[in-house]
Design a protein around this motif. Sequence first.
Motif, PDB file in Angstrom:
ATOM      1  N   ASN A  50       4.274  -1.912  -6.854  1.00  0.00           N
ATOM      2  CA  ASN A  50       3.776  -1.376  -5.587  1.00  0.00           C
ATOM      3  C   ASN A  50       3.026  -0.072  -5.810  1.00  0.00           C
ATOM      4  O   ASN A  50       1.980   0.167  -5.199  1.00  0.00           O
ATOM      5  CB  ASN A  50       4.935  -1.155  -4.614  1.00  0.00           C
ATOM      6  CG  ASN A  50       5.298  -2.405  -3.829  1.00  0.00           C
ATOM      7  OD1 ASN A  50       4.725  -2.671  -2.778  1.00  0.00           O
ATOM      8  ND2 ASN A  50       6.241  -3.173  -4.347  1.00  0.00           N
ATOM      9  N   ASP A  54      -0.941   0.345  -4.923  1.00  0.00           N
ATOM     10  CA  ASP A  54      -1.428   1.369  -4.001  1.00  0.00           C
ATOM     11  C   ASP A  54      -2.444   2.278  -4.694  1.00  0.00           C
ATOM     12  O   ASP A  54      -3.455   2.672  -4.098  1.00  0.00           O
ATOM     13  CB  ASP A  54      -0.254   2.198  -3.473  1.00  0.00           C
ATOM     14  CG  ASP A  54       0.586   1.440  -2.449  1.00  0.00           C
ATOM     15  OD1 ASP A  54       0.049   0.512  -1.819  1.00  0.00           O
ATOM     16  OD2 ASP A  54       1.783   1.771  -2.302  1.00  0.00           O
ATOM     17  N   LYS A  57      -6.118   1.048  -5.010  1.00  0.00           N
ATOM     18  CA  LYS A  57      -7.007   1.104  -3.847  1.00  0.00           C
ATOM     19  C   LYS A  57      -8.112   2.136  -4.058  1.00  0.00           C
ATOM     20  O   LYS A  57      -9.189   2.029  -3.462  1.00  0.00           O
ATOM     21  CB  LYS A  57      -6.200   1.454  -2.591  1.00  0.00           C
ATOM     22  CG  LYS A  57      -5.219   0.388  -2.147  1.00  0.00           C
ATOM     23  CD  LYS A  57      -4.415   0.875  -0.950  1.00  0.00           C
ATOM     24  CE  LYS A  57      -3.388  -0.142  -0.497  1.00  0.00           C
ATOM     25  NZ  LYS A  57      -2.561   0.363   0.631  1.00  0.00           N
ATOM     26  N   ARG A  81      -0.950  -7.467   2.731  1.00  0.00           N
ATOM     27  CA  ARG A  81      -1.185  -6.035   2.494  1.00  0.00           C
ATOM     28  C   ARG A  81      -2.420  -5.766   1.657  1.00  0.00           C
ATOM     29  O   ARG A  81      -3.109  -4.754   1.846  1.00  0.00           O
ATOM     30  CB  ARG A  81       0.041  -5.415   1.815  1.00  0.00           C
ATOM     31  CG  ARG A  81       1.248  -5.281   2.703  1.00  0.00           C
ATOM     32  CD  ARG A  81       2.492  -4.974   1.889  1.00  0.00           C
ATOM     33  NE  ARG A  81       2.306  -3.796   1.031  1.00  0.00           N
ATOM     34  CZ  ARG A  81       2.979  -3.597  -0.098  1.00  0.00           C
ATOM     35  NH1 ARG A  81       3.851  -4.491  -0.520  1.00  0.00           N
ATOM     36  NH2 ARG A  81       2.763  -2.489  -0.799  1.00  0.00           N
TER      37      ARG A  81
END
Length: 367
Positions: A50, A54, A57, A81
């Motif tokens: 995770n 993230d 991005k 997501r």
Amino acid sequence: MHSRRNFLQQIAATAMVLPFMSLPGWAVTRRPKEGKVLRVALMGLGSYANRVADAMKSCTKAKLVGVISGTPSKITDWQQRFDIPAANCYNYSNFDRIRDNPDIDVVYITTPNALHHGQTLRVAAAGKHVICEKPMALNAHEGADMIAACKKANVQLLVGYRMHFEPKTLEIIRMRNSGEFGKILFFQGQCGFRIGDPTQWRLNKELAGGGSLMDIGIYAINGARYMTGEEPLWVTAQETKTDPIKFNAGVDETIQFQLGFPSGAVASCLSTYNMNNLDRFFLNGEKGFAELQPSTGYGPIKGRTFKGELTQPHMTHQTVQMDEMADILLAGKQPLVAVNGEEALKDLKIIDAIYQAVKTGKKVNLA
């Protein structure tokens, strides 16, 4: 938890039996076409995956495009997501099918340590590059096998050494290379924290391969090498265990170890699962010193040298790592500090030697 462990162990067992494919060469040393990005699939959708997702991005050269997980609900969640198409979603039984997916370039393995070896062999056999979290394997024998498998498949094997791209760390390495510290005399690496949940996989010998040394101590091992710029000749080590129930047989709680280098420099390091406030590197030379504290956490890293405070800006480690790895895989870039399988194998050989020194109480030669 028991069923999850059995499931993970079954994955590791089945991963060992798949044959390799005969693959054409990969043009990994040419400059990428304008706008080309590294297309990444993450394997093992836990907390660190995770964090990586993230961070990606903000990447300009790498993009998350696929996932591999044994938990269907996680796959569904990640699809929503991160806008991942169903065609790029796999489980642990069928991910060999990525060989037929031209939209995935590399698989980033973030599963428990014991699974790295078998999963790397399968990804390589499917013709995809591999990024594997550290430690790369449970021991040097497995690590050498992974390197050989990737070479046979003509794919690259990288390891998630995010600190090799961290600006303050690189500034100290630059200073050392330019002779600003003079002859290096001593390195100290302190790595540790008080671990929580006693049922987690990190405290399961079959999945973790050990204890604190495999998880956090590897930072001190790797750091001793890139901070001194040398490979150790010998190791001595001592283990302390205050809670044999939580840290059962084969799961080390605290290990102190010492390394000796060709120049005469020495390192004194500590790895523990039973003490907080330990994340510090110190390098001492004849002309000056450098200190990082925190030295390997997610940041911001803070540091100083005999010339003053290090002021390089903080950047999310995983964002920088994935963009740099995109350049390595797509453009053949050579990083200042290597992040390939051969680099990781050196750490694994030292880990093996540390465990041997703990067991025998004797100095272990690494030459």
